[in-house]
Write an enzyme that holds these catalytic residues in place. Structure first.
Site, PDB file in Angstrom:
ATOM      1  N   ASN A  76      34.027  42.704  30.488  1.00  0.00           N
ATOM      2  CA  ASN A  76      32.588  42.199  30.990  1.00  0.00           C
ATOM      3  C   ASN A  76      32.351  40.828  30.593  1.00  0.00           C
ATOM      4  O   ASN A  76      31.603  40.221  31.144  1.00  0.00           O
ATOM      5  CB  ASN A  76      31.532  43.223  30.529  1.00  0.00           C
ATOM      6  CG  ASN A  76      30.349  42.683  30.683  1.00  0.00           C
ATOM      7  OD1 ASN A  76      29.828  42.609  31.807  1.00  0.00           O
ATOM      8  ND2 ASN A  76      29.537  42.146  29.608  1.00  0.00           N
ATOM      9  N   GLN A 126      26.744  40.505  55.077  1.00  0.00           N
ATOM     10  CA  GLN A 126      25.994  39.596  56.103  1.00  0.00           C
ATOM     11  C   GLN A 126      27.108  38.695  56.830  1.00  0.00           C
ATOM     12  O   GLN A 126      27.919  38.376  56.084  1.00  0.00           O
ATOM     13  CB  GLN A 126      25.056  38.815  55.451  1.00  0.00           C
ATOM     14  CG  GLN A 126      23.892  39.452  54.796  1.00  0.00           C
ATOM     15  CD  GLN A 126      22.890  38.434  54.078  1.00  0.00           C
ATOM     16  OE1 GLN A 126      22.101  38.218  54.290  1.00  0.00           O
ATOM     17  NE2 GLN A 126      23.369  38.241  52.625  1.00  0.00           N
ATOM     18  N   TYR A 172      33.662  29.099  38.721  1.00  0.00           N
ATOM     19  CA  TYR A 172      33.300  30.699  38.638  1.00  0.00           C
ATOM     20  C   TYR A 172      33.968  31.422  39.743  1.00  0.00           C
ATOM     21  O   TYR A 172      34.530  32.224  39.666  1.00  0.00           O
ATOM     22  CB  TYR A 172      31.754  30.663  38.677  1.00  0.00           C
ATOM     23  CG  TYR A 172      31.214  32.069  38.450  1.00  0.00           C
ATOM     24  CD1 TYR A 172      31.274  32.646  37.131  1.00  0.00           C
ATOM     25  CD2 TYR A 172      30.723  32.631  39.558  1.00  0.00           C
ATOM     26  CE1 TYR A 172      30.861  33.651  36.923  1.00  0.00           C
ATOM     27  CE2 TYR A 172      30.148  34.156  39.071  1.00  0.00           C
ATOM     28  CZ  TYR A 172      30.239  34.490  37.766  1.00  0.00           C
ATOM     29  OH  TYR A 172      29.701  35.831  37.587  1.00  0.00           O
ATOM     30  N   ASP A 206      35.997  36.958  19.982  1.00  0.00           N
ATOM     31  CA  ASP A 206      36.395  36.034  21.080  1.00  0.00           C
ATOM     32  C   ASP A 206      37.564  36.442  22.035  1.00  0.00           C
ATOM     33  O   ASP A 206      38.824  36.543  21.558  1.00  0.00           O
ATOM     34  CB  ASP A 206      37.132  34.609  20.338  1.00  0.00           C
ATOM     35  CG  ASP A 206      37.303  33.437  21.225  1.00  0.00           C
ATOM     36  OD1 ASP A 206      37.162  33.774  22.550  1.00  0.00           O
ATOM     37  OD2 ASP A 206      37.507  32.397  20.803  1.00  0.00           O
TER      38      ASP A 206
END
Length: 255
Positions: A90, A255, A154, A63
């Protein structure tokens, strides 16, 4: 073959997706790999693939938000393989929610996995790697560079990874520790996590097509697209690279 020959690499969240691809490629290129994940069966399956291909690997259940596990995992890697040279932070999660409807519980859970764990891994890897020309690779995201209205927690976590990585890189570089620290920023990569996210907000096929269209190159990425970037940062080919952002996003952020 052999781009990371003789190195020992720890990859968190390595039971599937980007983590699995990184573990398999690092092993193929000569590293001894510690596969870390909460999912034991899937993690052991990754180890079996590596061993079947002639590589060396071990599985450790971890964990990443549990501070006490980090020194234990690193010690186990050192005991089995003799050292630690590469850490790929990761492991990550994504919980949809905007700034108004994201719950505090979801916010804290996201930051714990995506940011706190990166801090912990980096904190405990640095002394283990000092003097060994180590490489810490923190998986951030395009969402750590640009924002999404429905991924508040996030965005915050991955943006934190981006700047924390630079701080750690400066510390290691200026202190002469011989440890490099870099971040990787994937665009949308077709992984189980992204697939689950698409399913949560609508039709899978329509969602996939919409994600493809977001990338100027015309499609979402594959896990190996990211794994090859990680391999470069893990290898001595990138010996002059630290505090950098490797963006692998099909042109999304251009972009």
């Amino acid at each position: 073959m052999g781009r990371v020959q003789g190195k020992v690499a720890l990859v968190t969240g390595a039971a599937k997706g980007i983590g699995e691809a990184c573990a398999l490629l690092l092993a193929k290129e000569g590293a001894k790999v510690v596969v870390s994940d909460l999912e034991r069966a899937a993690g052991e399956a990754v180890v079996a693939k590596i061993v079947a291909a002639g590589g060396e690997a071990m599985f450790i259940e971890q964990d990443v938000t549990d501070e006490a596990r980090w020194p234990a995992v690193i010690a186990a890697a050192e005991q089995r393989f003799g050292a630690l040279h590469v850490l790929v932070n990761n492991a990550g999660i994504a919980i949809p929610g905007n700034a108004a409807d994201c719950t505090l519980a979801d916010w804290r859970k996201t930051l714990a996995v995506n940011l706190d764990a990166v801090f912990l891994g980096t904190k405990y890897a640095i002394p283990a790697m000092t003097g060994k020309h180590g490489s810490i690779i923190n998986i951030s995201s395009i969402e750590g560079i640009v924002a999404d209205p429905n991924l508040a927690s996030y965005n915050a976590s991955k943006g934190g990874v981006r700047l924390f990585t630079k701080s750690a890189a400066l510390h290691c570089g200026k202190s002469g520790l011989k440890v490099r620290v870099n971040s990787v920023h994937p665009g949308y990569i077709w992984t189980p996590m992204v697939e689950d996210y698409v399913k949560s907000i609508g039709d899978l096929a329509e969602g996939r097509a919409a994600l493809d269209a977001l990338h100027p190159i015309g499609h979402v990425g594959e896990v190996m697209d990211v794994a090859y970037g990680v391999l470069y940062l893990a290898s001595d080919e990138s010996k002059f690279v630290t505090g950098a952002e490797l963006v692998i996003d099909g042109g999304y952020t251009a972009q």
